[in-house]
Write a protein that holds these residues in place. Structure first.
Motif, PDB file in Angstrom:
ATOM      1  N   TYR A  78       0.849  -1.201   0.000  1.00 33.61           N
ATOM      2  CA  TYR A  78       0.000   0.000   0.000  1.00 33.61           C
ATOM      3  C   TYR A  78       0.879   1.244   0.000  1.00 33.61           C
ATOM      4  CZ  TYR A  78      -3.370   3.524   1.615  1.00 33.61           C
ATOM      5  OH  TYR A  78      -4.147   4.641   1.742  1.00 33.61           O
ATOM      6  N   LYS A  79       0.611   2.175  -0.902  1.00 28.94           N
ATOM      7  CA  LYS A  79       1.395   3.412  -1.004  1.00 28.94           C
ATOM      8  C   LYS A  79       0.621   4.539  -0.328  1.00 28.94           C
ATOM      9  CE  LYS A  79       3.725   6.445  -4.315  1.00 28.94           C
ATOM     10  NZ  LYS A  79       5.007   6.414  -3.598  1.00 28.94           N
ATOM     11  N   ILE A  80       1.170   5.046   0.753  1.00 26.06           N
ATOM     12  CA  ILE A  80       0.518   6.136   1.478  1.00 26.06           C
ATOM     13  C   ILE A  80       0.737   7.429   0.699  1.00 26.06           C
ATOM     14  CG2 ILE A  80       0.349   7.363   3.669  1.00 26.06           C
ATOM     15  CD1 ILE A  80       1.597   4.931   5.025  1.00 26.06           C
ATOM     16  N   PRO A  81      -0.331   8.191   0.393  1.00 30.65           N
ATOM     17  CA  PRO A  81      -0.179   9.436  -0.371  1.00 30.65           C
ATOM     18  C   PRO A  81       0.714  10.438   0.364  1.00 30.65           C
ATOM     19  CG  PRO A  81      -2.485   8.760  -0.298  1.00 30.65           C
ATOM     20  CD  PRO A  81      -1.741   7.893   0.672  1.00 30.65           C
ATOM     21  N   PRO A  82       1.516  11.193  -0.373  1.00 34.08           N
ATOM     22  CA  PRO A  82       2.419  12.174   0.259  1.00 34.08           C
ATOM     23  C   PRO A  82       1.690  13.210   1.110  1.00 34.08           C
ATOM     24  CG  PRO A  82       2.996  11.865  -2.052  1.00 34.08           C
ATOM     25  CD  PRO A  82       1.716  11.132  -1.830  1.00 34.08           C
ATOM     26  N   GLU A  83       0.494  13.642   0.656  1.00 34.78           N
ATOM     27  CA  GLU A  83      -0.232  14.647   1.433  1.00 34.78           C
ATOM     28  C   GLU A  83      -0.717  14.086   2.769  1.00 34.78           C
ATOM     29  OE1 GLU A  83      -3.144  12.899  -1.630  1.00 34.78           O
ATOM     30  OE2 GLU A  83      -1.055  13.557  -1.559  1.00 34.78           O
ATOM     31  N   VAL A  84      -0.915  12.761   2.831  1.00 27.87           N
ATOM     32  CA  VAL A  84      -1.311  12.125   4.090  1.00 27.87           C
ATOM     33  C   VAL A  84      -0.104  12.050   5.023  1.00 27.87           C
ATOM     34  CG1 VAL A  84      -2.195  10.008   5.150  1.00 27.87           C
ATOM     35  CG2 VAL A  84      -3.188  10.851   3.012  1.00 27.87           C
ATOM     36  N   ILE A  85       1.055  11.684   4.487  1.00 34.26           N
ATOM     37  CA  ILE A  85       2.288  11.671   5.289  1.00 34.26           C
ATOM     38  C   ILE A  85       2.553  13.056   5.860  1.00 34.26           C
ATOM     39  CG2 ILE A  85       4.805  11.471   5.135  1.00 34.26           C
ATOM     40  CD1 ILE A  85       3.412   8.794   5.285  1.00 34.26           C
ATOM     41  N   ALA A  86       2.335  14.101   5.035  1.00 32.60           N
ATOM     42  CA  ALA A  86       2.593  15.474   5.481  1.00 32.60           C
ATOM     43  C   ALA A  86       1.611  15.942   6.544  1.00 32.60           C
ATOM     44  CB  ALA A  86       2.541  16.419   4.283  1.00 32.60           C
ATOM     45  N   ALA A  87       0.473  15.218   6.684  1.00 33.07           N
ATOM     46  CA  ALA A  87      -0.550  15.641   7.645  1.00 33.07           C
ATOM     47  C   ALA A  87      -0.138  15.393   9.092  1.00 33.07           C
ATOM     48  CB  ALA A  87      -1.868  14.914   7.356  1.00 33.07           C
ATOM     49  N   MET A  88       0.883  14.571   9.303  1.00 34.40           N
ATOM     50  CA  MET A  88       1.306  14.266  10.673  1.00 34.40           C
ATOM     51  C   MET A  88       2.803  14.545  10.827  1.00 34.40           C
ATOM     52  SD  MET A  88       0.695  10.805  12.944  1.00 34.40           S
ATOM     53  CE  MET A  88      -1.068  10.972  12.789  1.00 34.40           C
ATOM     54  N   PRO A  89       3.171  15.492  11.697  1.00 29.47           N
ATOM     55  CA  PRO A  89       4.594  15.811  11.886  1.00 29.47           C
ATOM     56  C   PRO A  89       5.379  14.591  12.367  1.00 29.47           C
ATOM     57  CG  PRO A  89       3.196  17.482  12.907  1.00 29.47           C
ATOM     58  CD  PRO A  89       2.294  16.339  12.521  1.00 29.47           C
ATOM     59  N   PRO A  90       6.651  14.497  11.957  1.00 27.27           N
ATOM     60  CA  PRO A  90       7.456  13.329  12.308  1.00 27.27           C
ATOM     61  C   PRO A  90       7.628  13.124  13.807  1.00 27.27           C
ATOM     62  CG  PRO A  90       8.790  15.028  11.255  1.00 27.27           C
ATOM     63  CD  PRO A  90       7.372  15.408  11.064  1.00 27.27           C
TER      64      PRO A  90
END
Length: 571
Positions: A70-82
């Motif tokens: 499953y490829k998580i969309p980049p905008e979803v990754i960006a929604a949560m700070p590291p």
């Protein structure tokens, strides 16, 4: 977590899937390794991971999700700070409207979901994913941002400083340097990556008497990093950057300019590097030139509809000069490139003369000024006229010679764009007269002038309505009734904007059209004040008035408008 682990173990025992002895063995291993009991039940082979996950999902009414493939969309990754990802050991997997779905391994951990809802200011739902898959996802999607300058410096001591490797620029798509890389190379890479992740436009490395200061300019504001490199690394870092910028590392007495081209996090970046000798060492400023940031059209500049229609009309003129004015750092170059992007078609020949050429554009002929070999703005402009262009961009009109050539180009059927350093748009006329250009030439060629400033955008994730304070009203010479029907906002601060309340910048504009009544004033050599008053009476909106419109729409704050339009205070 341990308490939740025991609840899950009791469930497995109650279902008859494991024995008390197996649970005790998994518990003992967990205490020894510092891991979880559930993980050890799987590791020791008492139950298959799929069986455990399906049982837990069914028991707690959660969906079991498989991240493999499953490829998580980049905008979803960006929604949560590291830092949130690492703290709670979760990964965002999808977003549906205002609901963010996150992967977690413990179905009983409702506290984490509640904390995420509060921190992210959005609805959060959980899906069950194995700890192994979550760990792999964090490594895969957040590997470029897991290591920071702070964490790297924790293990960096004066004793293990290595000589700077004599190599050029490096591909920074992978922030984790190999074991063979010198520590200085990794540290410099992290400094640049951290600046890019922070949306910085500039990196300032400044040798002071007792410390080495590093600052990032974010949304126009300089911010010092919390843990700068120690003073003893100063010369190593500067030498590394000079090597990357192809400068002379043995020269410490004169200023130097260079460029660094890198690939950071999948994006091609240029860094324009300037080195200046100072009392305590060489000061370096790096301008981060993100090529994608200037691939803009006119709509992306932040004009309201009426102003955009005016600009569209101006850039469609067949000839004449269109000037953009403002101080250094006010976004003039970005605006000029947006105009050229709009006009860049196979049927038009566009030539620019710049100092320096900051961004390269396909389909546009770009010429760089080089005073050392006699390539001045004026000389480049003369040569350009023999190239039969339709559109010309002059980086800046600096003197009478360049100004007269640009005007002659406009009078012979060319559309010319350029910049001047003036506080407002009408002052461009008196500025051109001051450098020696004749009034009749200005009146014949000048079509319009646009003054601009950059103000910080309010972060829309944490924007809250507020009322203008008495101090703000006094500074603006307004009454509270002025804002009736408007929606003033202020950023409260959130992880998305690093608790600053602002994210990004936008332009405020003053567009001055040179019509017949203005032409008469030019011939009369009227002062800039008289020209400005006439322009306002003809409908010109000042920088402050445009800023107030955008503050009233909740896009920026009154504080920003007041600060950036101080010259309008007497209007």
């Amino acid at each position: 977590m341990a308490e939740n682990d025991e609840l899950l173990v009791d469930l497995l025992i109650g279902k008859g899937l494991i024995t008390q002895e197996q649970a005790a063995a998994a518990r003992a291993k967990a205490e020894q390794d510092g891991t979880t009991i559930i993980d050890n039940i799987i590791i020791l082979g008492f139950l298959a991971e799929e069986t455990v996950m399906m049982l837990l999902a069914s028991e707690y009414g959660m969906e079991c999700f498989d991240l493999s493939g499953y490829k998580i969309p980049p905008e979803v990754i960006a929604a949560m700070p590291p830092d949130i990802v690492r703290r709670y050991k979760v990964v965002p997997v999808m977003r549906n409207g205002q609901t963010l779905t996150v992967a977690l391994a413990d179905p009983t951990d409702v506290e984490t979901l509640d904390s995420l809802r509060y921190i992210l200011k959005t609805d959060v739902e959980g899906v069950l994913v194995s700890r192994k898959q979550i760990k792999e996802a964090i490594t895969h999607y957040y590997s470029t941002i897991e290591e920071s300058v702070d964490s790297f410096l924790e293990d960096f001591t004066e004793a293990n400083v290595e000589e700077v490797a004599q190599v050029g620029g490096m591909d920074m798509g992978d922030a984790k340097a190999t074991d063979d890389d010198a520590p200085i190379i990794r540290l410099v890479s992290l400094l640049i990556l951290e600046a890019y992740r922070s949306r910085a436009s500039d990196i300032h490395l400044e040798p002071l008497e007792r410390r080495f200061r590093v600052r990032y300019r974010i949304d126009g504001q300089l911010k010092e990093i919390d843990e700068p490199p120690p003073k003893y690394l100063q010369n190593n870092i500067i030498s590394r950057l000079k090597i990357m910028a192809k400068m002379d590392i043995s020269e410490h007495r004169v200023p130097q300019d260079g460029r660094i081209q890198i690939n950071a996090m999948g994006k091609s970046l240029d860094l324009r590097v300037n080195v200046l000798p100072t009392r305590h060492g060489e000061s370096i400023v790096m301008r981060i030139l993100d090529k994608t940031s200037v691939q803009l059209g006119i709509p992306e500049l932040g004009f309201f509809v009426d102003d955009q229609q005016t600009i569209d009309r101006i850039v469609s003129f067949p000839d004449g000069i269109f000037l953009v004015t403002g101080p250094t750092g006010s976004g003039k170059t970005t605006s000029l490139y947006a105009f050229l992007n709009t006009l860049n078609k196979p049927s038009r020949k566009i030539i620019t003369v710049e100092d320096p050429v900051e961004y390269e554009f396909a389909g546009i002929n770009q010429c760089q000024v080089n005073e050392d070999v006699g390539m001045s703005f004026a000389k480049a402009l003369r040569a350009m006229m023999r190239q039969a262009p339709n559109v010309i961009m002059v980086g800046e009109i600096r003197d009478m010679e360049a100004g007269e050539i640009a005007i002659n180009a406009a009078l012979t059927g060319h559309l010319v764009f350029s910049t001047l350093h003036t506080n407002d748009a009408p002052s461009a006329i008196t500025r051109m007269i001051d450098i020696g250009i004749k009034e009749f030439l200005i009146a014949s060629a000048l079509r319009a002038v646009m003054a601009q400033r950059l103000v910080r955008r309010i972060c829309q994730k944490c924007a809250k309505p507020y009322q203008a304070t008495e101090a703000e009203l006094e500074s603006l010479h307004l009454t509270p009734d002025f804002f009736n029907g408007m929606e003033l906002k202020r950023g409260a601060g959130c992880p998305d904007c690093n608790n600053r309340g602002y994210r990004g910048r936008m332009g405020i504009y003053e567009i001055f059209i040179v019509g017949e009544q203005i032409l008469a004033l030019i011939y009369e050599r009227a002062s800039s004040g008289i020209i400005r008053e006439k322009a306002r009476s003809l409908g010109m909106r000042t920088l402050r008035e445009d800023g107030l419109r955008k503050a009233g729409a909740g896009l920026t704050s009154l504080e920003e408008v007041i600060e950036e339009t101080a010259a309008d205070a007497s209007d």
